[in-house]
Design an enzyme around this catalytic site. Structure first.
Site, PDB file in Angstrom:
ATOM      1  N   ALA A 164       0.925  -1.128  -0.152  1.00 10.46           N
ATOM      2  CA  ALA A 164      -0.007   0.029   0.174  1.00 10.46           C
ATOM      3  C   ALA A 164       0.857   1.537  -0.063  1.00 10.46           C
ATOM      4  O   ALA A 164       0.692   2.240  -0.881  1.00 10.46           O
ATOM      5  CB  ALA A 164      -0.984   0.046   1.293  1.00 10.46           C
ATOM      6  N   TYR A 165       1.955   1.324   0.832  1.00 10.77           N
ATOM      7  CA  TYR A 165       2.739   2.628   1.044  1.00 10.77           C
ATOM      8  C   TYR A 165       3.587   2.583  -0.470  1.00 10.77           C
ATOM      9  O   TYR A 165       3.671   3.753  -0.962  1.00 10.77           O
ATOM     10  CB  TYR A 165       3.650   2.369   2.220  1.00 10.77           C
ATOM     11  CG  TYR A 165       4.357   3.389   2.396  1.00 10.77           C
ATOM     12  CD1 TYR A 165       3.993   4.635   2.853  1.00 10.77           C
ATOM     13  CD2 TYR A 165       5.925   3.419   2.213  1.00 10.77           C
ATOM     14  CE1 TYR A 165       4.724   5.729   2.890  1.00 10.77           C
ATOM     15  CE2 TYR A 165       6.764   4.344   2.387  1.00 10.77           C
ATOM     16  CZ  TYR A 165       6.258   5.810   2.781  1.00 10.77           C
ATOM     17  OH  TYR A 165       6.885   6.763   3.077  1.00 10.77           O
ATOM     18  N   ALA A 166       4.139   1.509  -0.742  1.00 18.98           N
ATOM     19  CA  ALA A 166       4.774   1.677  -2.229  1.00 18.98           C
ATOM     20  C   ALA A 166       4.128   2.084  -3.183  1.00 18.98           C
ATOM     21  O   ALA A 166       4.420   3.160  -4.124  1.00 18.98           O
ATOM     22  CB  ALA A 166       5.629   0.354  -2.557  1.00 18.98           C
TER      23      ALA A 166
END
Length: 250
Positions: free
Chosen positions: A160-162
């Site tokens: 999700a972050y990447a």
């Protein structure tokens, strides 16, 4: 270079209540800018304002709001126009990993994933939409967007972050190409390993004393915000530290 290279510049820092955003706001204020500090945490903003006042004798403008609130982002541009009529610097430091931290993509909880997407990606789009007219009103608008190495080189469990940071980076670079004929310039900055709350969430066993503090990056943020220098589109903090400073910006 004057003692106050950003004297009378209006600088918005989104994500100013802690970490890189906090230190960027403090550095910009020390360089002469009037800081508009935005974040979710009222207490963190007030602590920042105390630090800015102690360092400069001037107060910041504090705007508590949440990047998941698209309407608040839309109203931000109008409020800044009524107060200042322009925006000279925008530092985008706000980002979240989500309460679960690192997790396999297939195990990500949809509501949590959607919040990460709203803060890290959609919030950036809505800020561009809200702030571009203000930046166009500046004689040298400067946008400094904090990214991450996993945006270009994703790793397991960072899904999700990447993905959302990669999307935001692509959005910023696309926008930079669209506004090339204006006086606005965008710099996408990779701070690398740094002693932040987000880093501690991702690597809970890591010794924070082994990492550089966020205050180390403040001089780079100030340099990229200067109207008399043209920043490169992509900047790695580690490379900036290793080489010449102002000479690298032409």
């Amino acid at each position: 270079m004057t003692d106050l290279p950003l004297k009378d510049r209006i600088a918005l820092v989104v994500g100013a209540s802690r970490g890189i955003g906090y230190e960027s706001a403090l550095g910009l204020a020390r360089a002469g800018a009037h800081v508009v500090a935005a974040a979710r945490t009222q207490g963190g903003l007030e602590e920042l304002d105390d630090a800015i006042f102690a360092a400069t004798g001037r107060h910041a403008t504090l705007i508590p709001f949440d990047l998941v609130d698209g309407g608040a982002i839309d109203r931000l541009g109008g409020a800044l126009y009524e107060r200042f009529g322009r925006l000279d610097v925008w530092v985008q430091a706000a980002a979240i990993m989500g309460p679960s931290g690192l997790t396999p993509v297939a195990h990500a909880e949809p509501r949590e994933f959607a919040k990460v997407e709203k803060v890290n990606f959609t919030g950036v789009y809505r800020l561009i939409r809200s702030l571009e007219p203000l930046l166009r009103a500046s004689d040298a608008g400067r946008v400094i967007h904090l990214t991450t190495s996993v945006a270009a080189s994703p790793r397991a469990f960072w899904g999700a972050y990447a993905a959302t940071k990669a999307g935001a980076e692509a959005l910023m670079k696309t926008w930079a190409d669209e506004i090339e004929s204006t006086a606005i310039r965008v710099a996408v900055v990779d701070p690398g390993r740094m002693r932040t709350q987000l880093r501690a969430q991702a690597f809970p066993g890591e010794d924070p004393a082994a990492l550089p503090p966020p205050s180390d990056i403040a001089p780079l943020i100030v340099e990229l915000a200067r109207a008399d220098l043209t920043p490169p589109l992509s900047v790695k903090f580690s490379e900036w530290q290793a080489g010449p400073t102002a000479a690298a910006l032409v």
